[in-house]
Every structure is written in C-alpha cells, then in structure tokens.
Design an enzyme around this catalytic site. Structure first.
Site, PDB file in Angstrom:
ATOM      1  N   ARG B 296       0.827  -1.211   0.000  1.00 51.74           N
ATOM      2  CA  ARG B 296       0.000   0.000   0.000  1.00 51.74           C
ATOM      3  C   ARG B 296       0.855   1.252   0.000  1.00 51.74           C
ATOM      4  NH1 ARG B 296      -5.076  -2.435   3.671  1.00 51.74           N
ATOM      5  NH2 ARG B 296      -5.904  -3.525   1.852  1.00 51.74           N
ATOM      6  N   HIS B 439      -6.266  -0.944  -6.927  1.00 52.96           N
ATOM      7  CA  HIS B 439      -5.557  -2.143  -6.447  1.00 52.96           C
ATOM      8  C   HIS B 439      -5.018  -1.957  -5.030  1.00 52.96           C
ATOM      9  CE1 HIS B 439      -1.344  -1.033  -8.329  1.00 52.96           C
ATOM     10  NE2 HIS B 439      -1.893   0.003  -7.766  1.00 52.96           N
ATOM     11  N   GLU B 440      -4.737  -3.078  -4.403  1.00 49.90           N
ATOM     12  CA  GLU B 440      -4.331  -3.106  -2.984  1.00 49.90           C
ATOM     13  C   GLU B 440      -5.388  -2.485  -2.085  1.00 49.90           C
ATOM     14  OE1 GLU B 440      -1.957  -4.962  -2.464  1.00 49.90           O
ATOM     15  OE2 GLU B 440      -1.048  -4.972  -4.446  1.00 49.90           O
ATOM     16  N   GLY B 441      -6.641  -2.671  -2.457  1.00 55.19           N
ATOM     17  CA  GLY B 441      -7.740  -2.140  -1.638  1.00 55.19           C
ATOM     18  C   GLY B 441      -8.211  -0.796  -2.150  1.00 55.19           C
TER      19      GLY B 441
END
Lengths: 596, 596
Positions: B296, B439-441
């Site tokens: 993140r 992406h990555e949440g």
C-alpha cells in the site's frame, strides 16, 4: 453492457420542460408528445442497432492515415447512412432546406441517445449541424442552395476550422490568410489544427468553415473573416467534382474519442484552396461564436451522455456482483450481498446519478431556451432568455465536462479491477470524456468568458434573470411537502452567490488580473449552484407527480434522494469557494514561474 | 519529455527527514549522505538509460499471451538486468541473504525514480521485494535459502496471489484449497485473479505467495493460510527445474499500467501445484497484511511518481508554449506570453506541485517510520511509531491515488489538445494512475480499515500519537517568521478533526452501519489534514534554510507558495466534510437499490 434507459429522459422532457407545449408554435406544430417519443424511439433503434455495436471496435481500431486518406471501419458509414435516412442530419433545419424543424430540445435529446451509444460516430453529424447552422444564419441563397441543402440531406458533412498549431485557444493570433480572386472568391492559405471530422471518406464532400484574415485586415480578433472551403469543388449542378486545395496532413492519435477523426489540414499549399466569404468581412469571429456556443452545449451533452452510459453500466454491475457483507453482519458462512447494498457503492452511484441527471437537466434547460428564443413573441422575454443562455453556456460546457468525467471515474471504481480492463466499457467512456474539459474552450477559457464577459454583459442582466428564475422555483418548492429545507438552503446559497458575483465584477473592473485570477473557481462554484437549482426543479416535479400518484414511485423517490445527495454532499463546498473568491486570493496570481 | 528532477527528493530526504542520521545505527552504517546520493545517482542513471526509453513503447505494445506464455519487448528484461546488477533487488534485505541493508526511506526514494521513468517495468522488482519480505519475516532457514536468496539476487521474481474471480476484495470468501501431502508439502488448487507479474519469461522462476484454505479450515478470514508456490519446482541445488502446476490462463488488458502483466492463474488444474506452508496454518492473512501494508505504501509512492512525471512534463510545456495575453494587456500586435504566466495555468501547476510534494512527504515520512521501528531502542517509542504507521497506511495508499491522479488530469489540461494525444506522455501517466485507487484495496476498503479498525486500535493511541506529532510541528512553526498563521489554522483543523474522530468512533460502536457509512469521506478528510501537516513541515524546513542562506531561494519560496496554496485552496474544504461527518449523514446508507 451499455444500455439506453429513457425513463429519465422522458421525465426531463415531459415533466420538467413540457417540451410538447412547443407544438403550439406553427414551426413545431408536428411535435406533440407522441411525435417526440416517436423521434426518440427511432433514435434509440438506430443507436442500439447501428451505433452501439461498433463503439468498442472503433476505439480499438481507430481511423488511420493511409496514402493521404482516412481509413476507418465501414460500420461508421453504415451507421450514418441509417442516421441520414431517418432524417437526423436535417433535424432542426427549416423544411425549406430539407429539414425537419425539430425543436432544439428534442434534437438534443435524440443526440443524447446517439452519444450514449457511440460518441465517436456521433461526432460527424453534430459537427455538420454546427457548420450548417452558420450557413443557415449567414449564407446567401446561392450558398445555401449549394452547401446547406446537401448538408441538411447528409450528403455533405461539415467542420469548423479555428485553431492553428501556433495559436490554439488564442484565436486573435491566427495567421491563415485569404486573398481575393477576380471572381469574388478567395484563395485560402494556412494550417488548421485539431479539426474534428476534418477528413473522412464517408460523405460526398466536406464543407469546412474556416477562419482566416483577408489580406490587409486589422490585427487580432477584429480582422478575422469566415470562409466556406469545400474539400471538393462543386460543378455547376452542385455535385462534388475535382479536389480543392485542402490536404489532410495528419491525424492526431488521441487517448479516447478515437472514432471522430481529429486532423491537421493544410490549405492552399500545393494547389489553391478556393473559399467563399460567409457574411461580411472581419465579422467571422462573431459568426463563429454562434457555432461555438452551440458546440459548447453539444460538448456538455456529450459529457453527460458518456457519464450516463457509465452510470448505467456500473449500476447494472453493482446489482449483480455479490461481494462482502454489511459491517454488522460479518458471519463468514452467510452469503455475500450484492455490492449495491454497500453504502460506499451507493455513494459512487448517487454521485453519478446526481451528476448525470443534474447536468442533463441543465443541458435540456438550455436547449429549451434556444427554442424559447426562436419562438418568443415578447421581445423583452426573448432578450432575457438570450442573456440567460449566454450566461449559462460556459456552465453547460464546463460543469458536465468536469463532473461527468468524475462520474465516469466513479463508474470504473464500482467495477473495481474489472472496470480498469478493456473488457468493460467504463474505461473507454472515461478516456472519451477526458476530451470534454479541453475542446471548444478549456475550463480556463470558459471561466474568463463567464467572469470577464457574461457576468457584466448588459449591466448584469444575465445574473439578475438567473436569480429571478431560481427564486421562482424556490418559491414553488416552499409550498411543497418536504422541499422547504432545500428551498431555504438554495436561497441562502443564491444570495451569497449574487453577493460574491457583485464583489468580483467590481474587482474585475478595478484590477482585471486580480479579479479574474480565480475565474475558473468562480465557474465551478456557480456551476454547482445552478446544478442545485436543477435538482430542486426535479424534486418539485417529482413531488408533484408523487402527489398525483403519477409515475413510478421508486423512480420519483430516487429523484428526491439524489436531490438530497446533491444538497448534502456537493453543494456545501461552494461556500468554501465563495470565501476564497471573496478574499480575492492571489496565491496563484502571485506565484512566480521560477518558483516552480 | 519525462525528466527526473531530484531537487525536491534531496530536500525531502536531507532537510525534512535527515535520513543520513540513520547511519548511526549499525545496520545502516554505510548510508551516510554521500552514499544515499550515490544510490540515487545510480538509480537515476539506470532509470534514464534503461527504464525511460521503452515506457511509451511498452504501453503501445503491451505484453501478449501467446501459446500459453507472456511475450513482451526485450527492453523490459534488459532494464531489469541493469537494475539487478546494481543490487536493487536486494536493496533493503539483510547482507546475510545477499542484500544491501538499505534504509526503507532510501529504497523508496530510489523506487520513486524508477517509477517516474517507467511504472510498468518497475512493477516486477517491487512485487518481488514484497514477496521476499514475507519469506524474510516468516520463512524457515531452508525456505529462505531456496527462495529468498534467489529473489534478493533478482534471479527469481515474486507475486502475491490473494484475489479470486468470485471474491475480489472479500478475502474471507476465497476458496483456493491446500491439501497436505505426505512429504509435508501441499497441493494447491484454485484460481487467482488480478495477479500482477503473475507470469513473464524474464526471471529464472516466479515465487507466488498464495492464500489458500487447508482442508477443514474454519470459514472466513480465520481459515486462510499462506503458501509458497513456485512456477518451476526446484532441483536439489535450488535451480528451477520442471514446471509446477501453475498455469497462465489469461492476461487482463488494462487501460494503463500495461507493462506490468496482470494475470489469471490456475493452480493444480492439469498437474499438481506443489506449495509449501509459510509460517503457521490459518495465520496467512495476518502475514499477508504485512505485505499488503508495504504494497500500500508502494501504491502511494507509484501514484506520486506518475504525478511527478506529469507535473514536470506539464511545467516544461508551460514554460515554453507561447499563447494568449494578460487580461490587462490585450494588444493583439504584441507578442503572446508563455502560458505559465496565466493565473489559471499557475493554479493547475500549483495543484500538481501541492499534491506531488505533499504526498511524497507523506510516503517518505511513512518509510522513515519503518526505519525508526526497525531500529528503535525504546519499546514505547517503537509501539507509538507502529500504531502511527498503521493509522497512516490507508492514507498513504489512498490520498496520492486520488489527488495525484487529479494532478495527472491537470497535467493534460496544461497541454490542452496536445495533452490528449498519445504524442505526449501525460495521457499515459493519467491512464496508469487510474489503477491506483483500485488495487491493494479500493478507497472504500481503505476507509473501512481506517475508521473501522485503525482509529480505535489500542484505545485510539494511533490518533493520539498523530495529534502529538502534528502539535510538535505546529509549535515549531509558531516560532518562525511568516508561519504562525498556518500553524494556527492547522491547529484548529486538527482539534476539529480529533473531535469528529471521537464522535465517529462512538457512532461506529453504537451503530456500525451508520457510523461507517461515510468512511470514505472520513478517509479523504483526514488525508487532507495530514497533507496540510506535511506542508507545514516543509514550510518549516524551507524557512529554516532560507534564514541560513542555504539552498536555492526560488525553490524555497516555491515551497512556501505551495504551502500557502494548500492551506488556501485545499484545506478549507475539510471543514465542510467534517460537518457532514458530524451530522452522521445517512443519505447514501438510506438510498434504496430500487431507487436508482
């Protein structure tokens, strides 16, 4: 995955604007409600069958520049053949010239449907209509016969040739020249950049409307004239014959909006480019502004259409995609919910709905002003409508360009990773929409137009008219169940906005650089207040229908919820912007280039 | 047209963070200021010579899926060979495993340079570092020897395999299974979606870190374990030998970020996919969170790098492009000014500068926390830093993803029509950056993580630490010429933010659905307050250097101007958002799906 939903369009035309009332005017006598719906049925059928199917293909296989010509998929010409056969090229034009005398509101509603399906292919007829309008307004009878009629018939297409590589938005600096010939025509020489639809092999001919300077003309914007320059010269029967000296020098390869060719054109380089003066010398920019204003409304409409397509696609996905659970129901063995159940997904959908339907209301309100202006019997009312339309035009162009692009961003977000792939249409719509804040005048240009010209035009009559119209709707809302709070809120925002406008107009008079430094922020702020008004108008119509037991209650409750969303989540930020504007903040103005 | 300017990076590392202070710790003893600059010199040289030249090419000719393999331009492998030979694959790892023990801050600064030049090619090593970190933290000595060492050497690459087609962000719903074999290994079965770097032919092997359920594991997130699953099985010497049952089933075709393959992988369909349990059973998600948190921060850094590249490109264009005149100097025969002279262009550049440099400060501050945590001697201080880093992580991921994407939008706007063409890099950077909010949440996931977990973690210690750190800088600013106003403004925003946070934490406890309904707006609001803090820190450093006659005065004045911009144009909107949050607005929550 793009679907066309006409529920909102019907609400806007019939419940908000009562477009069928225009049938009382002889020009529009044929356009009662059934006829309007018939036009939209036809548009929908052609859009679904002939525009939509090649939209993604045209993006992946954009028009190419091969041996001096444009090569593109045959589906474009095929779609436009259907469009033409249904008479849409001549939608708004006089019957005298082969047109259908459709109200502008209806024409824009039909355009909206085509643009939702395929913005690239839609580009050609809408550019043609703009060019044809110039001929209709300023052409001689002979010019109309030779150029307007085939455009209304959809045999010739049109373009507007303003920008040049060195000049961009600064039209006063164009250098394309026009040299008078003995026969009354002119020889045009120069290079035009960013010409949409500037070349293609679909139509029999292309009629370029070209800004140029007649030799010896004064410098700046006051020395610009407008010329008709066809791609093919016309034989005595008006048919396209030998090539004129207009050469396709290159295609621009764009991020999106790829189906509409965008070209660099050379005029009069190897052989003469014969042009014909339209109207009077040196008045070209004033004429062109008519076309630009129309094009600006068209840009706003296109931005809404792209966002509407994305909204519908993301809404359908959100209803079907199961994922995750509610914060208070995390039992991992229970089934996941559809993502439309999540508050944040609803936020992303509401933001889209608020932008799309709010902006569509503004575009159609403006189109309705065009119709009112055309048919007004009271000169005072016509003048008021004209000034209001002038004032609204930069907002109609810029607000959808900004917030409907944002809506397309949200549509991608709803789909998550899928939305970022080219398997779904939402990324394409987002790329397409990124053009809209740029062409037909950037936000910066629109802001200067609004604050530097439109606000003070006719002693501020445009702003006064705007305030009166908003107040009339506020008064109406006050009488309706559940809308008094919105009415009061908007009244406060309106009076603050009028006060800020006055302060800024004063500041512009005293110190133009400082007064205009935050013109784009003013544009944004006023746009939000106007869209709030559009939402109040929709809420008023929805409450009225709800009370009469008329219409789908879910749809009407959705209108009220979206109004509430706009007032709670969007409108309050305008106060912060007014504070900044009131302070005559000079942060950007005083920034020195060397400090970057 | 992308250039790499290290002036700001040097300011951030040396003046803001004093990264060279870390050399006092034995682990980082080699990293004095000269060594740090040397690392960045090397990174810049490789980035300019080997990453930048194929960035546009890789976008236009994305990796293809041919006969079950990934085919991409050789320039990618060539660039990564240089990257590897300079030791960057092992930058942060222990010398024991072949690494360089670089401070995280320096590693991120070097990554920033590579990402500016070419985000697609940069993807492979940064994914590899994340996977290798899991092995370094949780692997056995044998696992480290077989998998970590070749990754540190850059011979094997790594991936993280979390999502599945049916599960997306909802990791509790993954169904990939792991069945124990007699030799202590497992047989992995399932399909993983959105796997970046999931296949390529550059590295000798690919080490997939795969989340799966051991047969009989509990449902939801508590039954997930983590496995090492190589593309090629290893022979006794640790060399890649025959294929493991991991099959590339397809590539996703993305809007941007095209150079990093993104794949659908099938595990154990035609032949067994042998995997090795990492750490303990059922703890996989907790382990993976370490990697995700790191990823993140990497996403935030990538978002900044893309915006930095766009900022520089648009700044160079604005300095060179003549167009238009000042509002008070409209003499059409005079020469036009460079567009950087226009207030609205300066606004678009200042917005980019504020986003890029503010976000970079936050990313590097977080990297510095990683270094502090690693080398802390005081357990209390370490714990505080850990909680602060936990709290900041969703902001580090999401703020740059949102506002640096916005910056890329502005970069296009500065270039106008040119910016919309593929002849300039700014449209590509904008497309690339659109991935980062996903992406990555997504933002939605980050907001829930922040408000649902991080705020209340350890009794709210993270928020308390944040407030203390901000107050310390506010106190410092109060003592400096010209900064007291900013200090007071931020103090007010901070105390309001703490109050809103308390109200929301209470609401989440009472009614999670309502309390969390506007979590994304809270995320956005807190992000802005934190970035304002980063700007105050930069202003403090700039005033200090200015007073000492140290550094380029134009650069330092620019820092103060950008701080002023952020406080005047960006920060005030957070108050409106706090009002909305304080009201526990339920507009989105109460919206019914049928109303759309």
């Amino acid at each position: 995955m793009i679907t066309i939903d006409r529920t909102d369009l019907a609400f806007q035309l019939h419940d908000l604007l009562d477009t069928a009332r225009l049938a009382a005017h002889s020009r529009f006598a044929d356009y009662d409600r059934a006829a309007i719906d018939g036009v939209l049925d036809t548009a929908e059928r052609i859009a679904i069958n002939h525009f939509l199917p090649h939209a993604a293909l045209l993006d992946e296989n954009e028009p190419a520049f091969v041996d001096g010509k444009v090569v593109m998929d045959d589906a474009v010409g095929e779609a436009l053949r259907h469009f033409r056969e249904a008479g849409f090229f001549g939608a708004a034009f006089d019957r005298e010239w082969g047109g259908m005398q459709m109200p502008e509101t209806v024409r824009q509603a039909a355009s909206f449907i085509f643009m939702m399906a395929n913005i690239g292919t839609s580009g050609y007829p809408f550019l043609t209509a703009g060019a044809a309008n110039l001929l209709a307004s300023f052409g001689t009878v002979e010019q109309k016969e030779r150029f307007l009629r085939p455009m209304v018939e959809g045999r010739f297409y049109g373009t507007m040739c303003l920008s040049e590589p060195q000049a961009g938005s600064s039209l006063g600096d164009i250098v394309t020249s026009a040299s008078p010939a003995d026969d009354g025509s002119y020889r045009i020489s120069g290079r035009k950049m960013w010409i949409s639809g500037g070349d293609q092999e679909i139509s029999d001919n292309i009629v370029h409307m070209v800004l140029a300077r007649i030799e010896g003309a004064p410098p700046g914007v006051k020395g610009i004239s407008l010329f008709i320059v066809p791609k093919y010269r016309l034989d005595p029967d008006g048919m396209a014959s030998e090539r004129n000296g207009v050469v396709l020098a290159g295609l621009n390869h764009k991020m999106g909006y790829r189906g509409t060719t965008n070209t660099l054109l050379h005029f009069g380089e190897d052989e003469p480019a014969i042009g014909y003066l339209l109207g009077e010398p040196h008045r070209g920019l004033a004429y062109m502004f008519q076309m630009m204003n129309e094009a600006r409304i068209g840009v706003g409409l296109g931005a809404v259409a792209l966002a509407a397509a994305g909204y519908r696609a993301s809404l359908a996905y959100a209803r079907e995609r199961p994922q995750g659970r509610h914060p208070d129901g995390k039992d991992p063995s229970g089934p996941p919910v559809a993502i439309i159940e999540h508050a944040d997904i609803k936020r992303l959908l509401l933001a889209q709905k608020a932008a799309v339907e709010g902006a569509l209301a503004l575009v159609l309100y403006s189109a309705d002003l065009v119709d009112r202006i055309r048919e007004a019997e009271d000169e005072q009312a016509r003048r008021e409508d004209e000034l209001l339309l002038d004032l609204l035009t930069p907002l109609v162009k810029s607000w959808p360009s900004e917030y409907c692009l944002e809506a397309n961003k949200h549509a991608i977000q709803v789909l998550g990773g899928y939305g970022y792939t080219r398997d779904y249409p939402v990324e394409r719509l987002y790329r397409d929409n990124r053009l809209n804040p740029i062409h037909e005048g950037t936000h910066g240009i629109q802001g200067m137009d609004l604050l530097g010209r439109k606000i003070t035009q006719a002693g501020g009559a445009g702003v006064r008219t705007l305030a009166e119209r908003v107040m009339a709707d506020i008064k109406m809302a006050h009488t309706l169940d559940g809308l008094a709070g919105f009415a009061e809120t908007l009244a406060t925002h309106l009076s603050e906005t009028v006060a800020t406008t006055g302060r800024l107009a004063h500041a512009v008079g005293k110190n133009p650089r400082l007064g205009l430094a935050n013109a784009t922020i003013y544009l944004d702020m006023l746009g939000h207040v106007v869209i709030a008004w559009m939402w109040l108008r929709q809420a008023v119509a929805a409450v009225g229908k709800r009370a009469n037991g008329d219409g789908d209650p879910d749809f009407l409750d959705g209108k009220l919820a979206a109004c509430r969303y706009f007032f709670a989540h969007e409108l309050p930020a305008t106060r912060v912007k007014r504070d900044l504007l009131d302070s005559l903040d000079d942060t950007t103005l005083s920034m020195k280039p060397d400090w970057f």
